[in-house]
Motif scaffolding. Structure first.
Motif, PDB file in Angstrom:
ATOM      1  N   ALA A   1      45.535  46.740  43.333  1.00  0.00           N
ATOM      2  CA  ALA A   1      44.231  46.276  42.849  1.00  0.00           C
ATOM      3  C   ALA A   1      44.395  45.187  41.796  1.00  0.00           C
ATOM      4  O   ALA A   1      43.586  44.258  41.721  1.00  0.00           O
ATOM      5  CB  ALA A   1      43.438  47.448  42.279  1.00  0.00           C
ATOM      6  N   ALA A   2      45.450  45.282  41.002  1.00  0.00           N
ATOM      7  CA  ALA A   2      45.672  44.305  39.936  1.00  0.00           C
ATOM      8  C   ALA A   2      45.998  42.918  40.468  1.00  0.00           C
ATOM      9  O   ALA A   2      45.814  41.919  39.769  1.00  0.00           O
ATOM     10  CB  ALA A   2      46.806  44.783  39.018  1.00  0.00           C
ATOM     11  N   ILE A   3      46.471  42.831  41.704  1.00  0.00           N
ATOM     12  CA  ILE A   3      46.760  41.510  42.290  1.00  0.00           C
ATOM     13  C   ILE A   3      45.732  41.137  43.364  1.00  0.00           C
ATOM     14  O   ILE A   3      45.969  40.273  44.195  1.00  0.00           O
ATOM     15  CB  ILE A   3      48.193  41.464  42.867  1.00  0.00           C
ATOM     16  N   GLY A   4      44.602  41.836  43.348  1.00  0.00           N
ATOM     17  CA  GLY A   4      43.500  41.471  44.238  1.00  0.00           C
ATOM     18  C   GLY A   4      43.526  42.108  45.601  1.00  0.00           C
ATOM     19  O   GLY A   4      42.705  41.752  46.448  1.00  0.00           O
ATOM     20  N   LEU A   5      44.416  43.072  45.838  1.00  0.00           N
ATOM     21  CA  LEU A   5      44.509  43.716  47.157  1.00  0.00           C
ATOM     22  C   LEU A   5      43.841  45.085  47.130  1.00  0.00           C
ATOM     23  O   LEU A   5      44.390  46.074  47.626  1.00  0.00           O
ATOM     24  CB  LEU A   5      45.980  43.845  47.576  1.00  0.00           C
ATOM     25  N   HIS A   6      42.643  45.154  46.547  1.00  0.00           N
ATOM     26  CA  HIS A   6      41.971  46.443  46.426  1.00  0.00           C
ATOM     27  C   HIS A   6      41.469  46.981  47.758  1.00  0.00           C
ATOM     28  O   HIS A   6      41.158  48.163  47.884  1.00  0.00           O
ATOM     29  CB  HIS A   6      40.810  46.345  45.427  1.00  0.00           C
TER      30      HIS A   6
ATOM     31  N   PHE B   1      39.479  51.349  40.104  1.00  0.00           N
ATOM     32  CA  PHE B   1      38.492  50.990  39.083  1.00  0.00           C
ATOM     33  C   PHE B   1      39.153  50.321  37.886  1.00  0.00           C
ATOM     34  O   PHE B   1      38.671  49.305  37.377  1.00  0.00           O
ATOM     35  CB  PHE B   1      37.727  52.241  38.637  1.00  0.00           C
ATOM     36  N   PHE B   2      40.276  50.885  37.424  1.00  0.00           N
ATOM     37  CA  PHE B   2      40.932  50.338  36.242  1.00  0.00           C
ATOM     38  C   PHE B   2      41.971  49.274  36.586  1.00  0.00           C
ATOM     39  O   PHE B   2      42.436  48.564  35.702  1.00  0.00           O
ATOM     40  CB  PHE B   2      41.586  51.461  35.438  1.00  0.00           C
TER      41      PHE B   2
ATOM     42  N   ILE C   1      42.161  43.746  36.191  1.00  0.00           N
ATOM     43  CA  ILE C   1      43.296  42.913  35.787  1.00  0.00           C
ATOM     44  C   ILE C   1      43.336  41.632  36.609  1.00  0.00           C
ATOM     45  O   ILE C   1      43.849  40.603  36.160  1.00  0.00           O
ATOM     46  CB  ILE C   1      44.609  43.705  35.942  1.00  0.00           C
ATOM     47  N   PHE C   2      42.773  41.700  37.830  1.00  0.00           N
ATOM     48  CA  PHE C   2      42.687  40.516  38.685  1.00  0.00           C
ATOM     49  C   PHE C   2      41.422  39.754  38.294  1.00  0.00           C
ATOM     50  O   PHE C   2      40.314  40.201  38.552  1.00  0.00           O
ATOM     51  CB  PHE C   2      42.637  40.944  40.158  1.00  0.00           C
TER      52      PHE C   2
END
Length: 223
Positions: free
Chosen positions: A107-112, A161-162, A166-167
């Motif tokens: 999720a932090a690199i946009g792959l949620h 969610f958390f 970061i992204f």
């Protein structure tokens, strides 16, 4: 100006109040709005088609769900559980802790969208967690089964969610930025993303502790 097209809104309100199928209610309201606005039926349907085609990501749902259904029909959940039963050191807490780490990092690199409740939790993570719980305590009662499922779902929620904030190129960051701007705080998206990291780390520690406590609870239940 004609106010007749606004009847479509009334149709949505009435449909939801009567607890009718939301998809049918919205579709019927859209058709009614288009017809009342003077559009012919062919043009209304063509408008629907254009909107669908312009947002092709929606079509992915119709591909993913049947694929997952077919995989489950041919034993995906059983195979996932069998893998966990073959690992001696596998526990519910350790398994979900690894999934939490994966969920936050992706999720932090946009792959949620690479994981989620329909794609991974229901067909893979939950069956694997249940298999690990069976290894720990034996046959599961209904309360324990539902608790393990809830922890599996919660782990996905906490991770994405958390992790997604970061992204910085995501809608939630824009929403936070605009909300703060109304109160006089003009922050760049990158600043918000950087300050989301401590929250993500803290969320990982808190939920990770809950997962390890779940292991201890299951261990005491076995004893």
């Amino acid at each position: 100006m004609s106010y007749w097209p606004l009847l479509g809104i009334l149709g949505v309100v009435a449909g939801f109040a009567l607890r009718l199928n939301p998809m049918l209610v919205v579709t019927a309201a859209a058709l009614a709005t288009g017809l009342l606005a003077g559009m012919d039926l062919h043009l209304v349907i063509a408008t629907f088609g254009k909107a669908f085609n312009d947002n092709r990501i929606i079509a992915v749902v119709w591909i993913v769900l049947p694929v997952i259904g077919c995989l489950e029909r041919f034993g995906l959940q059983q195979r996932a559980a069998a893998v966990i039963r073959g690992l001696r050191s596998a526990t519910v807490g350790r398994l979900l802790l690894l999934y939490l780490l994966y969920r936050q990092l992706t999720a932090a690199i946009g792959l949620h969208s690479t994981a989620g409740h329909p794609q991974t939790v229901r067909p893979l993570v939950a069956p694997m967690a249940l298999a690990a719980a069976e290894k720990q305590v034996g046959e599961l009662d209904e309360v324990t089964t539902e608790r393990v499922k809830a922890y599996a779902a919660a782990t996905d929620n906490v991770g994405v969610f958390f992790g997604e904030d970061i992204f910085f190129a995501i809608g939630s960051i824009v929403l936070i930025q605009q909300t703060l701007l109304t109160y006089g705080y003009n922050l760049a998206p990158l600043q918000l993303a950087l300050w989301a990291m401590p929250s993500a780390v803290l969320a990982f520690l808190v939920h990770g502790s809950r997962l390890l406590l779940l292991d201890r609870r299951l261990g005491r239940a076995r004893a």
